[in-house]
Design a protein around this motif. Structure first.
Motif, PDB file in Angstrom:
ATOM      1  N   LYS A  23       0.831  -1.204   0.000  1.00 47.48           N
ATOM      2  CA  LYS A  23       0.000   0.000   0.000  1.00 47.48           C
ATOM      3  C   LYS A  23       0.868   1.257   0.000  1.00 47.48           C
ATOM      4  CE  LYS A  23      -4.233  -1.688   2.249  1.00 47.48           C
ATOM      5  NZ  LYS A  23      -5.082  -1.592   3.470  1.00 47.48           N
ATOM      6  N   LYS A  24       1.934   1.214   0.784  1.00 50.96           N
ATOM      7  CA  LYS A  24       2.817   2.377   0.868  1.00 50.96           C
ATOM      8  C   LYS A  24       3.512   2.630  -0.461  1.00 50.96           C
ATOM      9  CE  LYS A  24       5.393   2.731   4.547  1.00 50.96           C
ATOM     10  NZ  LYS A  24       6.534   2.565   5.488  1.00 50.96           N
ATOM     11  N   ILE A  28       3.744   5.953  -2.979  1.00 45.93           N
ATOM     12  CA  ILE A  28       5.017   6.560  -3.368  1.00 45.93           C
ATOM     13  C   ILE A  28       5.153   6.575  -4.887  1.00 45.93           C
ATOM     14  CG2 ILE A  28       7.530   6.259  -3.312  1.00 45.93           C
ATOM     15  CD1 ILE A  28       7.201   5.165  -0.466  1.00 45.93           C
ATOM     16  N   TYR A  29       4.733   5.502  -5.528  1.00 40.39           N
ATOM     17  CA  TYR A  29       4.888   5.368  -6.980  1.00 40.39           C
ATOM     18  C   TYR A  29       4.131   6.461  -7.727  1.00 40.39           C
ATOM     19  CZ  TYR A  29       5.837   2.769 -11.270  1.00 40.39           C
ATOM     20  OH  TYR A  29       6.307   2.381 -12.511  1.00 40.39           O
ATOM     21  N   GLN A  30       3.063   6.951  -7.114  1.00 43.52           N
ATOM     22  CA  GLN A  30       2.280   8.013  -7.746  1.00 43.52           C
ATOM     23  C   GLN A  30       3.051   9.330  -7.814  1.00 43.52           C
ATOM     24  OE1 GLN A  30      -1.274   8.168  -5.374  1.00 43.52           O
ATOM     25  NE2 GLN A  30      -2.085   6.240  -6.168  1.00 43.52           N
ATOM     26  N   LYS A 278       6.574  12.066   3.225  1.00 39.78           N
ATOM     27  CA  LYS A 278       6.403  10.654   3.581  1.00 39.78           C
ATOM     28  C   LYS A 278       6.346   9.751   2.371  1.00 39.78           C
ATOM     29  CE  LYS A 278       3.316   7.494   6.093  1.00 39.78           C
ATOM     30  NZ  LYS A 278       2.082   7.370   6.911  1.00 39.78           N
ATOM     31  N   TYR A 279       5.689  10.197   1.327  1.00 40.64           N
ATOM     32  CA  TYR A 279       5.498   9.365   0.146  1.00 40.64           C
ATOM     33  C   TYR A 279       6.371   9.807  -1.031  1.00 40.64           C
ATOM     34  CZ  TYR A 279       1.574   7.537   2.790  1.00 40.64           C
ATOM     35  OH  TYR A 279       0.790   6.964   3.781  1.00 40.64           O
ATOM     36  N   ILE A 345      12.706   3.196   4.632  1.00 43.13           N
ATOM     37  CA  ILE A 345      12.347   3.708   3.310  1.00 43.13           C
ATOM     38  C   ILE A 345      12.767   5.161   3.137  1.00 43.13           C
ATOM     39  CG2 ILE A 345       9.985   4.503   3.787  1.00 43.13           C
ATOM     40  CD1 ILE A 345       9.269   2.957   1.113  1.00 43.13           C
ATOM     41  N   ASN A 346      12.688   5.977   4.201  1.00 42.25           N
ATOM     42  CA  ASN A 346      13.153   7.366   4.104  1.00 42.25           C
ATOM     43  C   ASN A 346      14.635   7.411   3.770  1.00 42.25           C
ATOM     44  OD1 ASN A 346      10.808   8.923   4.555  1.00 42.25           O
ATOM     45  ND2 ASN A 346      10.916   8.534   6.751  1.00 42.25           N
TER      46      ASN A 346
END
Length: 379
Positions: A23-24, A28-30, A278-279, A345-346
């Motif tokens: 979901k995360k 992010i991909y967007q 975040k994303y 991820i950050n």
């Protein structure tokens, strides 16, 4: 029967991790621009992470490369990290204890002056003073009464404060305490703490940072998250890349999950020229980044040396996340040492693959070893 039940729970735990991470990465991909990766990079990525009998997400790889600008097949997929790698590198049986803010000053006694000054402690439902002396309610009132007017305090859970959860500012007024838009007497504050924190907390003086860090956001404590890895081959400790976390204006905490941002720092102590949400939302025009372009983060080398020194005491944990800051007297302060659920991820969006040149040795080690899972079966 117990063996089958354990296998089922392990499967369900990994399934939940997969769902949350997927979901995360979709969000992010967007936020990325289209990226075309060489077939060799994609194939190497698939071969590397398929060793865990998991199909690594190509979208994850594309997102990391697009945002960081660093092409590599070594990016660690989040679901593999949380589900397999971290539970092998770090023994979860000890993780919460070694992450307890009331434990740091006793366990890391030689480094106790690095931690914020604590005036009240909640430990296992009981109240203690700064020196771990047990307090009655009247004793606690006496400690609070002695605070000066306008003293600013921070209360937070003793462990598990991921994302800045349940961190609050308390201000001493002439007759009471201001917290969460409420005015409470000493006795009412104690009751509030018992209800909200179950007497597992630290109450500390609020730190005032040096000008460099304040510039990122005057309302939050802005920290350097630094990762440290102890090699599975020779036990040598290696600081990995780091990043600054800073809150959104008006926010008390620096977490990206509450609207904060991150900015990568390379191992030489130099800041990236962009910050991230975040994303993966990219910010390239922040005044604080323009002003400090080419500048080094204050006392960064000292943070690296401290991280290496402290990591030697963590025999059950090979991957640690240190949260450092620098106070107004230019002293390094250590907020906590993270031993579990260490966000990765950050770091990868800011400065590239988490483990870099150590990735292969970690993969081989984690493929061969059983991961730690803390489950209590009485039979």
């Amino acid at each position: 029967m117990i063996h089958l039940l354990k296998k089922l729970i392990k499967h369900l735990l990994q399934k939940r991790i997969d769902i949350v991470c997927n979901k995360k990465i979709k969000k992010i991909y967007q936020n990325i621009h289209s990226v075309h990766l060489p077939d060799l990079t994609i194939n190497n990525y698939r071969i590397l992470w398929s060793k865990f009998k998991k199909k690594p997400s190509i979208k994850f790889l594309e997102a990391m490369v697009s945002i960081s600008g660093i092409e590599s097949s070594l990016y660690v997929p989040e679901n593999i990290h949380y589900g397999i790698i971290e539970p092998v590198l770090n023994n979860k049986l000890y993780a919460l204890t070694y992450n307890d803010k009331n434990f740091f000053e006793r366990f890391l006694f030689d480094y106790k002056t690095l931690f914020p000054h604590t005036i009240l402690r909640g430990i296992n439902g009981k109240l203690f003073d700064t020196n771990f002396n047990k307090l009655s309610t009247n004793d606690t009132i006496s400690v609070l009464d002695k605070l000066n007017e306008n003293d600013e305090l921070i209360i937070k859970p003793a462990s598990e404060t991921g994302g800045g959860s349940n961190v609050r500012l308390i201000v001493k007024t002439s007759k009471c305490f201001a917290i969460s838009d409420c005015m409470l007497s000493c006795r009412e504050l104690i009751g509030f703490i018992e209800t909200s924190y179950h007497n597992n907390f630290v109450l500390q003086y609020k730190l005032i940072e040096c000008p460099f860090f304040i510039e990122f956001n005057k309302d939050s404590l802005n920290t350097v998250r630094m990762y440290c890895y102890r090699s599975v081959l020779n036990e040598e400790i290696h600081p990995l890349h780091a990043y600054i976390r800073f809150g959104r204006p008006g926010s008390l905490v620096d977490s990206s999950s509450q609207g904060g941002r991150t900015c990568g720092i390379n191992l030489n102590g130099m800041l990236n020229d962009f910050a991230l949400g975040k994303y993966g939302e990219k910010y390239i025009d922040l005044p604080v980044l323009k002003k400090n372009k080419g500048n080094l983060v204050p006392r960064f080398d000292d943070m690296k040396n401290l991280a290496k020194s402290i990591a030697k005491h963590y025999y059950y944990h090979r991957l640690l996340g240190f949260d450092f800051c620098v106070d107004r007297d230019n002293n390094i302060r250590l907020m906590e040492v993270n031993t579990m659920n260490i966000g990765i991820i950050n770091q990868q969006m800011n400065t590239g693959p988490l483990f870099g040149k150590f990735t292969e040795e970690i993969v081989e080690f984690c493929v061969a070893k059983k991961k730690s899972i803390v489950l209590d079966f009485y039979a």
